[in-house]
Design a protein around this motif. Structure first.
Motif, PDB file in Angstrom:
ATOM      1  N   UNK A 197       0.643  -0.857  -0.163  1.00 17.34           N
ATOM      2  CA  UNK A 197       0.322  -0.086   0.295  1.00 17.34           C
ATOM      3  C   UNK A 197       0.973   1.268   0.497  1.00 17.34           C
ATOM      4  N   UNK A 223       2.393   2.193  -3.114  1.00 14.07           N
ATOM      5  CA  UNK A 223       1.550   2.659  -4.546  1.00 14.07           C
ATOM      6  C   UNK A 223       1.254   4.250  -4.349  1.00 14.07           C
ATOM      7  N   UNK A 224       1.662   4.556  -3.123  1.00 21.38           N
ATOM      8  CA  UNK A 224       1.850   6.190  -2.848  1.00 21.38           C
ATOM      9  C   UNK A 224       3.049   6.939  -3.119  1.00 21.38           C
ATOM     10  N   UNK A 258      -2.223  -2.320   7.118  1.00 19.09           N
ATOM     11  CA  UNK A 258      -2.747  -0.639   6.769  1.00 19.09           C
ATOM     12  C   UNK A 258      -1.696   0.167   6.065  1.00 19.09           C
ATOM     13  N   UNK A 259      -1.656   1.276   5.182  1.00 14.52           N
ATOM     14  CA  UNK A 259      -1.148   2.572   4.996  1.00 14.52           C
ATOM     15  C   UNK A 259      -2.287   3.272   4.662  1.00 14.52           C
ATOM     16  N   UNK A 260      -1.454   4.926   5.182  1.00 15.65           N
ATOM     17  CA  UNK A 260      -2.678   6.481   5.081  1.00 15.65           C
ATOM     18  C   UNK A 260      -1.462   6.924   5.047  1.00 15.65           C
ATOM     19  N   UNK A 261      -1.180   8.510   3.938  1.00 14.02           N
ATOM     20  CA  UNK A 261      -0.334   9.109   3.722  1.00 14.02           C
ATOM     21  C   UNK A 261      -1.613  10.670   3.381  1.00 14.02           C
ATOM     22  N   UNK A 262      -0.975  11.757   4.891  1.00 15.36           N
ATOM     23  CA  UNK A 262      -1.849  12.496   4.101  1.00 15.36           C
ATOM     24  C   UNK A 262      -0.924  13.791   2.759  1.00 15.36           C
ATOM     25  N   UNK A 286      -6.462  11.287  13.205  1.00 14.55           N
ATOM     26  CA  UNK A 286      -7.256  10.449  12.467  1.00 14.55           C
ATOM     27  C   UNK A 286      -6.597   9.458  11.748  1.00 14.55           C
ATOM     28  N   UNK A 287      -6.194   8.909  10.891  1.00 14.10           N
ATOM     29  CA  UNK A 287      -5.325   8.350  10.788  1.00 14.10           C
ATOM     30  C   UNK A 287      -5.299   6.851  11.681  1.00 14.10           C
ATOM     31  N   UNK A 312      -6.888   5.732  13.707  1.00 14.77           N
ATOM     32  CA  UNK A 312      -8.495   5.722  14.259  1.00 14.77           C
ATOM     33  C   UNK A 312      -9.093   4.713  13.190  1.00 14.77           C
ATOM     34  N   UNK A 313      -8.811   5.282  11.843  1.00 11.95           N
ATOM     35  CA  UNK A 313      -9.426   4.403  11.026  1.00 11.95           C
ATOM     36  C   UNK A 313      -8.393   3.772  10.459  1.00 11.95           C
ATOM     37  N   UNK A 341     -10.087  -0.188   9.772  1.00 16.50           N
ATOM     38  CA  UNK A 341     -10.085  -0.388   8.307  1.00 16.50           C
ATOM     39  C   UNK A 341      -8.902  -2.494   9.235  1.00 16.50           C
TER      40      UNK A 341
END
Lengths: 289, 793
Positions: A88, A91-92, A172-176, A272-273, A275-276, A280
């Motif tokens: 993931x 992909x960013x 999971x991975x999240x990036x702002x 926020x990331x 928690x989300x 997931x």
């Protein structure tokens, strides 16, 4: 500037021993930018592109030994099951062209806090295989980042591979970023559930001088899942627990105000990331039960 | 002679045939898409040197000393030039006010100002030698905003001003000030049932063209110089370059090179004089190419602005009055600030009928980066503010924001605050109706059978939401832009058209100095020649200064002006061809004398369709070759106290509806759809028109949600001169852009056309902001919106 082109890994190690300040280059997606803008002028460039084994990976029982130069595009397509968090994150990374060239070895070598791979590596867990003519050693990922754009490599060492634990649970991975693609991280967050050890690991990017884990948050969540018997019951994580986890992640960061964002926003966004992504991963864990 | 010139002539025949109104394909389209098109950065000459510019590292400082000794002694260096080396008494240039030193003299006024030049046999050698030039600076107080610029004891950015604005500005750190006063705003305010006032801030946008500033100067045997360069207006450059070089204009021969975008950013000079100086000093060809970092210092930006507005309206939704004050930051040099002020002032109310208006617009001199022309040119900043106000007044009245706009929308015959009557179609209410009546894109459009498609969500590939926190918003905006040069400027273009028979086929050649910067003039000129001359094969010659001026590729004017010039010359050429025919064949057929004659499909035909002769037959060995100028109707200067005057040539209108999804927890925005309706008078090339509208719309989106040059408020240093930190929309940030094109002819204009390029840039930004406001409930008085503006402190 001298351009060294070793034909084999042994030659590369010898060259690095002879020229400890030589700058390794593989995909060149960091190094060439620095050179083009004259931010960096190494005496020697050590080109690793002739060393085929750096672009391969081996999958063992519990780990993947990922060659330092395996491009992000191949991690996305070939290791989605074994290393979902890293896939993931891959992909960013920038654009398709950059993903076809750049690899994890470069991210580790540069050790920028904004490197996209770091939060996933920290959350998944593993070690960096560093080698020199003196021998080979494994540096735990937790000990690898030592300062702003500094790492634990000795001057004569090269990154051969990373040994990454195969996922035993959802990741999971999240990036702002302030654009919907091709953007450097304002801040980033990785999470991995490890049902085998009943632990949770995390990684934070771009919100401290180095990539870091949110240790207190991990300990809190691991304990809460354990006490609630949630690994077995697979019941939802209580909102209060998720909220506390998010707050602890935000608190773990040590961000700054810069042109990409404010420290306050980075802390907020990490919460926020956290928690989300917890939601997931836990939903996926429940669904797999 | 071993030179790579760019571009070469573009001959368009069977593959691209088509007259006006057809979507003929660009002759350079395939080359550009496949990477084969030669841009100015590809210029090459054997034995050429590379020029490099040393720029200031501080924003405002006295230059105590410059030591070039070590740089000059570097092997491979051929020349190092500073202000003291300039060859003539003319040492400044500028579009309107010649206030910009070719190289800094005595002090530097902004970050990145050129201080010295180096020519060397390798670009790296030049760059490294430049780094050895020692410049000693003594800091001066930094002027960064209106307060610091107009303080009684403020340091003057320019001392001893003698330009024609100094007499009417309230402070020497104000470049130009333009009031517009009509009716009695104070009395009208007393009639208002609601009054809404607000302050708005517009950030500094960059043109961010992809082809960096570049060119090649080649010294000539006659002591002159040939300059190949990417620019927007060859003849304006020429008039600024030649005096500094001490050469007559005929000895500075300029040829347009391949231009990778402009958007206003190439109106001012960049490397032109520098390259010529180095070439003439060394006697060798000199190439200069900026890299991306330098490009951010190599051209002017869009003026950042602070705007104060007060709108009043009656209960039934009619505007009573508008008062506003627009402060534009012009930065260290004037560039086109005076004209930007004129636009901001005269278009400050928007496309609405308001009888009582009190407006003040001005531009400051500061030590921030110089600002000048960018697509929309002063009308963009105003539109952002007045459209925010229109929404707020509508909300205050409890009215639908579109209906409120329609009630106040101008139409043909309306009078502008400047007193000018809008004498061609102004379908403002209709444009709004069209965007509003489109069906909305489906809700939760990210949902697929396999879960959320993150590409359709705020954050995109960064995987920040799967729908959590996402709220939709819809917003509307409409704008008004002038077309062509205003305020009494003698605006003209020139076209040379040659017609001859080659191998039994009549062919045409069109030669203009129009800068093709991507807008599609090369396509449209061939279409016009085909329609007017009845030929298939048209060759567009490279733009150069061997033909008369075409004016700038800006102000949405080139299709009107140079397209008009090509049409005008073609008509004269056609008359000559018909005269030739009458002389040769008139005795054989009475229709030569009596009928209306046309040129169609290579033949002379009567309006009844009877073929009289082949054009090639008529021409035989003759060549018809004419060069003519074309002007639009004259305009007037705005009165300096009241702003009254018929200042503009033509007005252009576009409306947008924006649909956004906002991640309200993270402050990230996905623009889902940005529908546009625009009146273009006549679409000479419908495909190009849609492309212009989509491009302008996207550039407006950019400054709504991401594009901003960040300047440190204390040091005035630019903090993000890179594409890592100055973000422009990727294709994933670009929404579906359905376009509705109206064609309501302007009787004054060639073919009835209306300039297209800028209007969509105006309304796109406020429409996106309005949609984000609706989704978040936040006031958002600043653009671009950053995530932290949406999530709170």
């Amino acid at each position: 500037m001298e351009f060294l082109r070793p034909a084999s890994w042994q030659e590369a190690l010898a060259a690095k021993a002879e020229h400890p300040t030589a700058l390794p280059i593989a995909g060149g997606t960091d190094v060439m930018v620095e050179i083009n803008f004259d931010h960096r002028r190494p005496d020697h460039l050590l080109d690793l592109n002739r060393i085929g084994e750096l672009e391969e990976w081996e999958t063992g029982t519990d780990t993947v030994r990922l060659g330092a130069s395996v491009p992000y595009a191949r991690i996305m397509s070939g290791l989605r099951a074994e290393l979902p968090g890293l896939a993931l994150a891959s992909h960013t990374v920038a654009s398709p062209q950059i993903r076809n060239r750049g690899g994890v070895g470069g991210n580790l070598g540069t050790a920028s806090p904004a490197g996209d791979a770091h939060p996933a590596l920290l959350a998944g867990g593993g070690a960096v295989e560093a080698e020199s003519v003196r021998g080979s050693r494994l540096i735990p990922i937790d000990d690898f980042y030592t300062g702003v754009k500094r790492n634990a490599l000795a001057p004569d060492e090269l990154i051969r591979a990373v040994h990454l634990k195969k996922a035993t649970g959802p990741q999971q991975f999240s990036k702002v970023g302030t654009r919907n693609a091709m953007v450097i991280a304002v801040c980033a967050f990785g999470i991995a559930l490890h049902p085998d050890t009943r632990t949770v690991r995390t990684g934070i990017g771009s919100a401290a001088p180095t990539p870091i884990r949110a240790g207190t948050a991990e300990e809190f969540l691991t304990a809460a899942l354990d006490e609630g018997g949630l690994w077995d019951s697979r019941k939802p994580v209580p909102p209060a627990v998720a909220g506390q986890f998010a707050a602890l992640v935000a608190g773990a960061a040590n961000p700054i105000d810069d042109v990409r964002g404010t420290a306050a926003y980075r802390r907020h966004a990490l919460g926020v990331m956290a928690r989300r992504t917890l939601g997931w991963t836990w939903e996926q864990y429940r669904a797999e039960g | 002679m071993g030179i790579t010139r760019t571009p070469t002539s573009l001959t368009q025949s069977s593959a691209t045939r088509g007259g006006i109104g057809e979507s003929t394909l660009r002759p350079d389209g395939t080359l550009k898409v496949t990477g084969e098109f030669a841009y100015s950065s590809d210029l090459w000459h054997e034995d050429m040197l590379w020029g490099y510019t040393l720029r200031s590292t501080v924003a405002h400082a006295a230059i105590v000393s410059i030591d070039t000794g070590e740089a000059l002694a570097t092997p491979g260096v051929y020349a190092v030039l500073t202000y003291d080396d300039l060859p003539t008494e003319v040492k400044h240039y500028g579009l309107e006010i010649r206030d910009t030193p070719v190289l800094a003299h005595g002090k530097v006024r902004h970050h990145g100002e050129p201080v010295a030049l180096v020519a060397a046999d390798h670009p790296e050698t030049a760059r490294r030698a430049a780094a050895k030039i020692r410049v000693e600076y003594e800091p001066l107080p930094v002027i960064t905003d209106e307060a610091s610029a107009t303080a009684p004891d403020a340091v003057l950015v320019h001392e001893g001003r003698d330009d024609h604005h100094i007499g009417h500005v309230p402070h020497p750190n104000i470049v130009h000030r333009q009031p517009v006063v009509r009716g009695d705003a104070a009395a009208a305010a007393a009639r208002a049932d609601v009054v809404v006032s607000g302050e708005y801030v517009f950030g500094m946008q960059d043109q961010a063209f992809l082809g960096p500033e570049s060119g090649l100067a080649v010294p000539a045997e006659d002591g002159g110089v040939d300059l190949y360069v990417a620019t927007q207006w060859l003849h304006s450059d020429l008039g600024q370059i030649a005096p500094v070089l001490g050469l007559p204009e005929r000895k500075v021969r300029m040829t347009l090179s391949g231009v990778g975008g402009a958007f206003g950013g190439r109106e001012d000079l960049s490397m032109q004089i520098h390259g010529c100086l180095l070439a003439l000093r060394t006697g060798k060809p000199v190439k200069i190419v900026y890299n991306r970092f330098e490009s951010f210092f190599g051209h002017v930006h869009r003026h950042p602005a602070r705007l104060w507005y007060e709108h009043g309206a009656t209960r039934d939704g009619r505007l009573t009055h508008v008062r506003c004050r627009i402060v534009l930051d012009g930065g260290a040099y004037a560039s086109s600030s005076p004209a930007v002020v004129g636009n901001a002032a005269s278009l400050s109310i928007g496309p609405y009928v308001v009888d009582d208006v009190d407006v003040e617009a001005l531009a400051l001199y500061t030590n921030n980066p110089p600002c000048g022309a960018m697509r929309g040119f002063g009308a963009v900043q105003a539109c952002f503010a007045y459209e925010a106000q229109m929404d707020r007044v509508a909300a205050e009245l409890g009215m639908d924001p579109v209906e409120f706009r329609q009630i106040n929308a101008m139409e043909q015959g309306a009078v502008m605050p400047t007193g000018q009557t809008v004498d061609s179609p102004a379908p403002v209410a209709e444009l709004l109706r069209r965007v509003k009546s489109r069906p909305l894109p489906p809700e939760r459009q990210w949902e697929t059978t396999e879960g959320a498609d993150v590409r359709a969500l705020p954050g995109g590939l960064s995987n920040t939401t799967h729908g959590e926190g996402v709220v939709r918003g819809v917003g509307y905006a409409v704008g008004i832009k002038n077309v062509g040069f205003s305020e009494g400027f003698d605006d003209y273009s020139t076209a040379r058209v040659r017609m001859q028979a080659i191998n039994g086929e009549a062919v045409a050649t069109v030669h203009t100095a129009m800068a093709e910067v991507g807008q599609g003039g090369v396509t449209v000129h061939a279409q016009i020649a085909r329609s007017e001359l009845g030929v298939t094969q048209v060759t567009i010659q490279p733009a150069d200064t061997q033909v008369g001026s075409a004016g700038s590729t800006s102000a949405s004017r080139q299709t009107y002006m140079t397209g008009g010039a090509v049409k005008n010359t073609c008509e004269a050429v056609r008359a000559k061809v018909l005269d030739l025919g009458r002389r040769k064949f008139g005795t054989y057929h009475p229709a030569w004398a009596t009928a209306e004659l046309l040129l169609e499909d290579g033949k002379v035909v009567t309006d009844g369709g009877e073929v009289l002769a082949g054009i090639a037959e008529v021409l035989d060995d003759e060549v018809v070759d004419l060069e003519l100028e074309f002007r639009h109707r004259p305009t007037q200067a705005f009165d300096l106290r009241t702003g009254q005057g018929n200042g503009h040539v033509q007005y252009s209108f576009a409306a947008h509806r924006a649909v956004v999804e906002v991640d309200t927890e993270l402050g990230l925005v996905k623009v889902v759809e940005l529908a546009c309706a625009q009146d273009v008078g006549k679409a000479l090339n419908p495909l190009s028109v849609v492309g212009q509208i989509q491009g302008g719309t996207t550039q407006g989106l950019g400054v709504a949600v991401m594009e901003e040059i960040v300047v440190d408020p204390v040091t005035a240093l630019v903090r993000n001169p890179s594409f890592t930190d100055y973000l422009i929309p990727t294709i994933l940030d670009t929404p579906t852009i359905p376009v509705d094109v109206l064609e309501l002819a302007d009787a004054q204009a060639p073919y009835g056309l209306r300039g297209v390029g800028e209007a969509p840039t105006l309304s796109s930004t406020p429409a996106v902001l309005a949609a984000i406001r609706q989704a978040t409930g936040l006031a958002l008085n600043r653009t671009p919106v950053r995530p932290e503006h949406l999530t709170g402190p």
